[in-house]
Design an enzyme around this catalytic site. Structure first.
Site, PDB file in Angstrom:
ATOM      1  N   ARG A   1      43.756  -6.326  30.473  1.00  0.00           N
ATOM      2  CA  ARG A   1      43.576  -7.598  29.894  1.00  0.00           C
ATOM      3  C   ARG A   1      42.186  -7.788  30.009  1.00  0.00           C
ATOM      4  NH1 ARG A   1      42.761 -11.861  33.509  1.00  0.00           N
ATOM      5  NH2 ARG A   1      43.308 -13.332  31.848  1.00  0.00           N
TER       6      ARG A   1
ATOM      7  N   LYS B   1      34.603 -22.611  34.906  1.00  0.00           N
ATOM      8  CA  LYS B   1      33.625 -21.579  34.636  1.00  0.00           C
ATOM      9  C   LYS B   1      32.309 -21.751  34.795  1.00  0.00           C
ATOM     10  CE  LYS B   1      36.686 -19.436  30.895  1.00  0.00           C
ATOM     11  NZ  LYS B   1      36.882 -18.066  31.459  1.00  0.00           N
TER      12      LYS B   1
HETATM   13  C1  HEM Z   1      46.602  -8.182  39.866  1.00  0.00           C
HETATM   14  C2  HEM Z   1      45.352  -8.425  40.016  1.00  0.00           C
HETATM   15  C3  HEM Z   1      44.648  -9.548  39.554  1.00  0.00           C
HETATM   16  C4  HEM Z   1      43.788 -10.099  40.636  1.00  0.00           C
HETATM   17  C5  HEM Z   1      43.238  -9.311  41.974  1.00  0.00           C
HETATM   18  C6  HEM Z   1      43.066 -11.069  40.237  1.00  0.00           C
HETATM   19  C7  HEM Z   1      42.148 -12.083  40.697  1.00  0.00           C
HETATM   20  C8  HEM Z   1      41.524 -13.207  40.287  1.00  0.00           C
HETATM   21  C9  HEM Z   1      40.510 -13.824  40.979  1.00  0.00           C
HETATM   22  C10 HEM Z   1      39.862 -13.562  42.274  1.00  0.00           C
HETATM   23  C11 HEM Z   1      40.297 -15.113  40.128  1.00  0.00           C
HETATM   24  C12 HEM Z   1      39.169 -15.985  40.465  1.00  0.00           C
HETATM   25  C13 HEM Z   1      40.173 -17.180  41.052  1.00  0.00           C
HETATM   26  C14 HEM Z   1      38.684 -18.177  41.639  1.00  0.00           C
HETATM   27  O1  HEM Z   1      38.554 -18.996  40.904  1.00  0.00           O
HETATM   28  O2  HEM Z   1      38.665 -18.224  42.868  1.00  0.00           O
HETATM   29  C15 HEM Z   1      41.056 -14.815  39.135  1.00  0.00           C
HETATM   30  C16 HEM Z   1      40.973 -15.743  37.988  1.00  0.00           C
HETATM   31  C17 HEM Z   1      42.058 -15.560  36.971  1.00  0.00           C
HETATM   32  N1  HEM Z   1      43.031 -14.544  36.847  1.00  0.00           N
HETATM   33 FE1  HEM Z   1      43.517 -13.211  37.926  1.00  0.00          FE
HETATM   34  N2  HEM Z   1      43.711 -11.462  39.143  1.00  0.00           N
HETATM   35  C18 HEM Z   1      44.746 -10.673  38.688  1.00  0.00           C
HETATM   36  C19 HEM Z   1      45.557 -10.729  37.655  1.00  0.00           C
HETATM   37  C20 HEM Z   1      45.502 -11.409  36.826  1.00  0.00           C
HETATM   38  C21 HEM Z   1      46.664 -11.231  35.794  1.00  0.00           C
HETATM   39  C22 HEM Z   1      47.459 -10.288  35.573  1.00  0.00           C
HETATM   40  C23 HEM Z   1      46.354 -12.574  34.971  1.00  0.00           C
HETATM   41  C24 HEM Z   1      47.096 -12.845  33.711  1.00  0.00           C
HETATM   42  C25 HEM Z   1      47.316 -13.860  33.242  1.00  0.00           C
HETATM   43  C26 HEM Z   1      45.218 -13.221  35.372  1.00  0.00           C
HETATM   44  C27 HEM Z   1      44.632 -14.358  35.150  1.00  0.00           C
HETATM   45  C28 HEM Z   1      43.553 -14.954  35.516  1.00  0.00           C
HETATM   46  C29 HEM Z   1      42.919 -16.223  34.994  1.00  0.00           C
HETATM   47  C30 HEM Z   1      43.461 -16.694  33.541  1.00  0.00           C
HETATM   48  C31 HEM Z   1      41.999 -16.550  35.720  1.00  0.00           C
HETATM   49  C32 HEM Z   1      40.723 -17.714  35.271  1.00  0.00           C
HETATM   50  C33 HEM Z   1      39.520 -16.893  34.837  1.00  0.00           C
HETATM   51  C34 HEM Z   1      38.609 -17.501  34.388  1.00  0.00           C
HETATM   52  O3  HEM Z   1      38.688 -18.412  33.649  1.00  0.00           O
HETATM   53  O4  HEM Z   1      37.529 -17.265  34.369  1.00  0.00           O
HETATM   54  N3  HEM Z   1      44.770 -12.536  36.722  1.00  0.00           N
HETATM   55  N4  HEM Z   1      41.780 -13.643  39.237  1.00  0.00           N
END
Ligand code: HEM
Ligand code: FES
Lengths: 315, 339, 175
Positions: free
Chosen positions: B225, B319
């Protein structure tokens, strides 16, 4: 599915009156190593219907040359086991899925108690070598009927010594689940593979005693639910698309040059949604809400199917 | 043709990082529509875009390889704890090392070579002049831990998630270029816990669905993704750890410099099941492009204008774009004929 | 990084005063300060065997737990009362000894104070009642978020005025 692996049946042996063990060898590439508790889905080509059954891998997880599975002959409702017992011969080729695992041991447990019912001993066959390598504290409680099951009991008893307990209901020895659970120390995790009645008995005993539900694990398969063939009709053109048991509705539409937007192909992203104007739906996705599913007019064709013989799609 | 690694450029201080015209062309532009909303945007990680595309191989090695490896070394020298693996993740680390080495050797045979004789493995990385023989599974035969060893030879950050009881736990990783999250703080958390701060997505059931999909993933069927944010200057290490050093750059954007100073930061996230440990590997491969360079593609510039203009306020804030978001929209407006 | 004005952060723990009092063979009560409600709870426990630890000293508790839980049965339940950091750090010790989160009954923390993890120096500042708060490790003025790590028993904090040194928000009381 395209990622299936072609294997050859290298040997077959009877390991209990109703259980046969099959050794499957890699043909093209080496097999994947796997984690204890993993299973594969074996696809059996048959004239009318392709059977897809999930079987635990019982070989040593580090052996990438061959996998072993054991198949218990079930009554006719599960045609796959009859096929495995009666049709499959040494030298035959079969298609299997890569291993998946929803029944992994929790390695941080202080102690592991495995409860096997009959052919349910199979996932523990891959647990045990790894538990021994890690010097983990464990016990195997094996319940079977010696007139039908009880595969590997002699070798397990010999190998495990006082970690092994068996109960043969054809000889009137039974396992008192409540007594067993009440003796366990803090930090024990319980793994069950066997009939629903066994799983239920353990869960009830745990609840009565006050053991947390999160230490009780029972085997789950990631196997696709079997599908029946059906016909999808395209409302705008009247075109009839045959959907076979092995293909998803999305795949069948694509094969007929009808392209549907899609992304995950696994029922979670929502891209492939289609409107249904006629026919019952067998919903298998995680995307639609319960209300949307109940309304019965939208389908996620990447995973969901017709509940009956026909669906009319508004495309 | 695939772009070859070029000389080391910097992601800090004088910021000499730049994209060649080829790199601009292959940039993984993240917006499929004129409006951006969180969604379960996961798809099978299968090749697309043909030879040289960022999606051609399982891992994308591009012209920034040497620069990113040099930057990673700077981060780890200063903050070694940006790489961590809990004890029970040892096997998963070896799984990861195998997956990365075999795919690099297969897809980039000019640069990488792997020779396996039983459990004796020989690894050659011609780009970094590395040539080592080690015993697979025995960490004492490697100069560093398996995670650090292989992690320092591949572009992108890495996390290894332990799967237990239908959930994923952030129990190992090497995170040197995060978009503002801390591995040290999040270590050990569950999928929903580490996603705690993300606005809007929890209520929409996005994480629930994504988690169901992830826990059912099989070996050999990786998925990907795209995620994105904006970064001021071509800074790779936008970590909370160093936020006090780079936060002020967010006030340095002006209508005059916005095109060269603001970068679209895209993460190509690849998830892959590890066979021996049943862990999930999560690769976060980061791409940076200045708005100026992005605008050389009129379609991208127009689309980006629309997505930025309609970005929900909670996302702007989450963000960290509040201070300069409007300047970005104004700058991009010139490329949108509808304006 | 302006997290504080966002809606619910999912990692922030929720507590209820409702204690589920299911069956168990052993119940252990651990508190930083003993109050009557907690000692009533202890008195009322019908478990075959029960113990009470009253101590604010985490190192001492760790030793006590190792001894008390060495032969404890799987059907053990633990009740925790104290500051938020205390109950989660004792919770970490319990977890290492095989107690699941399901087996821990955490009572609502005794005060609204928070512990704050500084993402710049990794030090935890305790007894934070207002934000922004001064980090005991590096002296930076920290914004206090709702993102909570059980392993640290603390909330995520980051320098509040890193973008503009003069931009310091008014102090607010934490809840
Ligand atoms: C499995 C491995 C994944 C890891 C290790 C991971 C890790 C993270 C981390 C550490 C954050 C930052 C959160 C913060 O603000 O502290 C984040 C943001 C986010 N993650 Fe994941 N994530 C994973 C998978 C996914 C998947 C499969 C989705 C699918 C929808 C997803 C959707 C999001 C979204 C929408 C954000 C906000 C990002 C932004 O607006 O910049 N993540 N993720
Ligand atoms: S393609 Fe994602 S739900 Fe069908």
């Amino acid at each position: 599915m395209s990622n299936q692996i072609k294997v050859e049946v290298a040997s077959i042996c009877q390991v209990a009156p109703t259980i046969r063990e099959f050794t499957l060898e890699a043909i093209d590439d080496a097999l994947y190593p796997f984690s204890p508790g993993a299973h594969v889905v074996v696809e059996m080509p048959n004239k009318k219907k392709v059977y897809k059954n999930a079987y635990s891998l019982l070989s040593d997880p580090t052996d990438t040359q061959r996998y072993r599975i054991a198949v218990r002959l079930q009554d006719a409702s599960r045609g796959g086991s009859i096929y495995m017992h009666e049709q499959v011969k040494v030298g035959d080729q079969l298609l299997i899925s890569p291993p998946s695992n929803l029944f992994s041991p929790l390695w941080h447990a202080k102690k592991h108690v495995m409860l096997a019912g009959g052919v349910g001993v199979t996932p523990f066959m891959s647990y045990i070598p790894e538990m021994i390598r890690r010097d983990a504290d464990f016990e195997l409680h094996y319940m079977y009927r010696s007139l039908q099951t009880g595969a590997y009991k002699h070798e397990l008893s010999e190998q495990l010594g006082d970690k092994y307990f068996d109960y043969d209901s054809d000889r009137q020895t039974r396992c008192d689940v409540t007594a067993l659970l009440s003796q366990q120390p803090l930090g024990t995790h319980i793994y069950i593979c066997g009939p629903d009645s066994l799983i239920q008995a353990v869960e009830e005993a745990a609840q009565t005693l006050g053991l947390p539900a999160s230490v009780i694990h029972s085997e789950e398969f990631a196997a696709p639910k079997p599908g029946m063939p059906f016909v999808a009709e395209i409302k705008s053109t009247g075109q009839q698309v045959d959907v076979s048991a092995e293909d998803s509705l999305l795949e069948a539409l694509e094969a007929s040059d009808i392209s549907i937007p899609n992304l995950c192909r696994g029922g979670v992203c929502g891209q492939c949604v289609c409107t249904v104007v006629e026919g019952e739906i067998d919903h298998r996705d995680q995307y639609l809400s319960d209300e949307e599913k109940a309304a019965g007019n939208t389908i996620m064709p990447c995973v969901s199917r017709a509940a009956g013989e026909r669906l009319v799609l508004d495309i | 043709m695939r772009v070859a690694p070029k000389e080391v450029e910097t992601f800090r201080d004088d910021f000499t990082y730049s994209n060649s015209p080829e790199a601009i062309k292959r940039f993984p532009f993240p917006f499929p529509e004129d409006e951006y909303r969180y969604s379960v945007n996961m798809e099978p990680h299968t090749p697309k875009g043909g030879e040289g595309s960022a999606y051609e191989h399982f891992l994308d090695i591009d012209e920034h390889y040497l620069s990113e490896m040099a930057e990673r070394k700077l981060v780890l020298d200063e903050m070694p704890h940006r790489c961590l693996a809990m004890e029970h993740m040892e096997l998963a680390c070896w799984d990861m090392l195998e997956r990365l080495m075999t795919s690099l050797a297969q897809d980039y045979s000019d640069y990488f070579k792997l020779t396996i004789e039983g459990d004796q493995w020989t690894w050659e990385n011609k780009l970094l002049n590395i040539h080592d023989t080690f015993t697979f599974g025995d960490s004492s035969t490697l100069p560093q831990s398996p995670l650090e060893y292989i992690g320092c030879q591949v572009q992108g950050d890495f996390a290894l998630l332990d799967q237990r009881d239908g959930d994923l736990f952030l129990d190992a990783g090497m995170i040197t270029c995060p978009a503002d999250w801390s591995l040290a703080f999040d270590a050990g958390m569950s999928f929903k816990e580490w996603h705690g701060p993300v606005p809007m997505a929890h209520n929409e059931g996005i994480f629930e669905r994504a988690l169901k999909y992830l826990t059912a993933m099989q070996v050999g069927s990786p998925i990907r993704r795209l995620n994105w944010t904006l970064t001021v200057n071509a800074r790779m290490d936008t970590s909370p750890e160093t936020y006090h050093e780079w936060g002020h750059e967010r006030t340095s954007v002006t209508p005059e410099n916005v095109g060269e100073k603001v970068y679209l930061r895209v993460e190509m996230q690849v998830m892959d099941r590890m066979p021996r440990s049943n862990a999930l590997m999560f690769i976060i491969r980061t791409y940076l492009i200045s708005l100026e360079d992005l605008a050389t593609n009129p379609e991208w510039a127009r689309r980006m204008h629309r997505t930025m203009k309609t970005l929900p306020a909670p996302l702007i804030e989450y963000k960290g774009l509040s201070r300069y978001h409007s300047m970005v929209v104004d700058y991009l407006a010139q490329f949108d004929p509808a304006n | 990084m302006e997290l504080e004005s966002l809606s619910v952060v999912v990692s922030k723990p929720m507590y209820t005063a409702e204690i589920s009092d299911g069956p168990c063979a052993y119940s252990l009560f651990i508190c930083e300060q003993l109050n009557t409600a907690f000692s009533d709870l202890y008195e009322a426990s019908l478990a075959d065997k029960k113990d009470l630890i009253h101590s604010a000293d985490l190192a001492r508790i760790e030793g006590d737990l190792a001894a008390l839980l060495a032969n404890a049965p799987a059907a053990t339940r633990v009740y925790l009362l104290g500051t938020e950091k205390y109950i989660w750090l004792v919770g970490q010790q319990l977890k290492a000894l095989g107690v699941t989160e399901e087996q821990m009954e955490m009572l609502p923390p005794l005060s609204a104070e928070r512990s704050v993890f500084c993402c710049h120096c990794y030090q935890v500042t305790d007894q934070v009642f207002t934000a922004p708060a001064r980090c005991v490790g590096c002296g930076k003025l920290l914004a206090v978020t709702d993102h909570f790590a059980k392993a640290h028993g603390a909330y995520f904090g980051y320098q509040v005025n890193a973008e503009d040194a003069t931009d310091i928000p008014a102090s607010v009381e934490l809840s």
